[in-house]
Motif scaffolding. Structure first.
Motif, PDB file in Angstrom:
ATOM      1  N   ILE A  69      -4.355   8.316   1.924  1.00 60.33           N
ATOM      2  CA  ILE A  69      -3.819   9.530   2.554  1.00 60.33           C
ATOM      3  C   ILE A  69      -4.117   9.441   4.032  1.00 60.33           C
ATOM      4  O   ILE A  69      -5.204   9.130   4.440  1.00 60.33           O
ATOM      5  N   THR A  87       0.844  -1.187   0.000  1.00 59.50           N
ATOM      6  CA  THR A  87       0.000   0.000   0.000  1.00 59.50           C
ATOM      7  C   THR A  87       0.878   1.235   0.000  1.00 59.50           C
ATOM      8  O   THR A  87       1.733   1.399   0.861  1.00 59.50           O
ATOM      9  N   LYS A  88       0.655   2.099  -0.977  1.00 58.44           N
ATOM     10  CA  LYS A  88       1.419   3.335  -1.091  1.00 58.44           C
ATOM     11  C   LYS A  88       0.686   4.422  -0.306  1.00 58.44           C
ATOM     12  O   LYS A  88      -0.492   4.686  -0.567  1.00 58.44           O
ATOM     13  N   ILE A  89       1.387   5.040   0.662  1.00 58.24           N
ATOM     14  CA  ILE A  89       0.732   6.026   1.510  1.00 58.24           C
ATOM     15  C   ILE A  89       1.307   7.427   1.322  1.00 58.24           C
ATOM     16  O   ILE A  89       2.475   7.605   0.997  1.00 58.24           O
ATOM     17  N   ILE A  90       0.422   8.397   1.553  1.00 60.03           N
ATOM     18  CA  ILE A  90       0.762   9.814   1.552  1.00 60.03           C
ATOM     19  C   ILE A  90       0.360  10.330   2.931  1.00 60.03           C
ATOM     20  O   ILE A  90      -0.732  10.026   3.413  1.00 60.03           O
ATOM     21  N   GLY A 111      -0.167   7.903  -4.509  1.00 60.12           N
ATOM     22  CA  GLY A 111      -0.539   6.987  -3.441  1.00 60.12           C
ATOM     23  C   GLY A 111      -1.870   6.301  -3.590  1.00 60.12           C
ATOM     24  O   GLY A 111      -2.685   6.653  -4.433  1.00 60.12           O
ATOM     25  N   ASP A 112      -2.058   5.329  -2.690  1.00 58.20           N
ATOM     26  CA  ASP A 112      -3.326   4.608  -2.589  1.00 58.20           C
ATOM     27  C   ASP A 112      -4.193   5.193  -1.476  1.00 58.20           C
ATOM     28  O   ASP A 112      -5.422   5.179  -1.573  1.00 58.20           O
ATOM     29  N   SER A 133       4.995   8.812   9.345  1.00 59.01           N
ATOM     30  CA  SER A 133       6.056   8.702   8.337  1.00 59.01           C
ATOM     31  C   SER A 133       7.134   7.745   8.811  1.00 59.01           C
ATOM     32  O   SER A 133       7.562   6.852   8.069  1.00 59.01           O
ATOM     33  N   THR A 192       4.445   1.544   1.832  1.00 58.03           N
ATOM     34  CA  THR A 192       5.493   2.326   1.187  1.00 58.03           C
ATOM     35  C   THR A 192       5.096   3.794   1.248  1.00 58.03           C
ATOM     36  O   THR A 192       4.052   4.176   0.708  1.00 58.03           O
ATOM     37  N   LEU A 193       5.903   4.589   1.906  1.00 63.18           N
ATOM     38  CA  LEU A 193       5.661   6.027   1.939  1.00 63.18           C
ATOM     39  C   LEU A 193       6.075   6.604   0.590  1.00 63.18           C
ATOM     40  O   LEU A 193       7.220   6.443   0.160  1.00 63.18           O
ATOM     41  N   VAL A 194       5.142   7.239  -0.091  1.00 61.30           N
ATOM     42  CA  VAL A 194       5.436   7.798  -1.412  1.00 61.30           C
ATOM     43  C   VAL A 194       5.380   9.320  -1.426  1.00 61.30           C
ATOM     44  O   VAL A 194       5.803   9.942  -2.396  1.00 61.30           O
ATOM     45  N   SER A 197       6.009   4.068   8.884  1.00 60.81           N
ATOM     46  CA  SER A 197       5.778   3.457   7.571  1.00 60.81           C
ATOM     47  C   SER A 197       6.987   2.655   7.094  1.00 60.81           C
ATOM     48  O   SER A 197       6.831   1.706   6.322  1.00 60.81           O
TER      49      SER A 197
END
Length: 72
Positions: free
Chosen positions: A72, A2-5, A69-70, A18, A28-30, A21
């Motif tokens: 927020i 999962t890509k997170i913002i 991201g996926d 942050s 994955t922090l993006v 993560s």
């Protein structure tokens, strides 16, 4: 994965999210962002969160990172 913002990435909660993560391989922090004009815009989020350089720079708004991201 999962890509997170992270919104408010330099605040108390945002910095902690942050940092955490990087402890979970399924995350994955993006990106991360703060309000326009914040003093840390353009700095490495990993350094700001105290986990070392991660090559993920703090942005000045959601619109700059939303497509990365996926969640927020």
């Amino acid at each position: 994965m999962t890509k997170i913002i992270v919104a408010g990435a330099t605040g108390r909660m945002g910095s902690r999210l942050s940092a955490l993560s990087f402890e979970y391989p399924e995350l994955t922090l993006v990106g991360g962002f703060e309000r326009p004009g914040h003093k840390d815009i353009g700095k490495d989020i990993g350094i700001l969160a105290g986990v070392g350089e991660k090559q993920i720079m703090l942005s000045d708004g959601l619109e700059r990172v939303i497509d990365l991201g996926d969640v927020i």
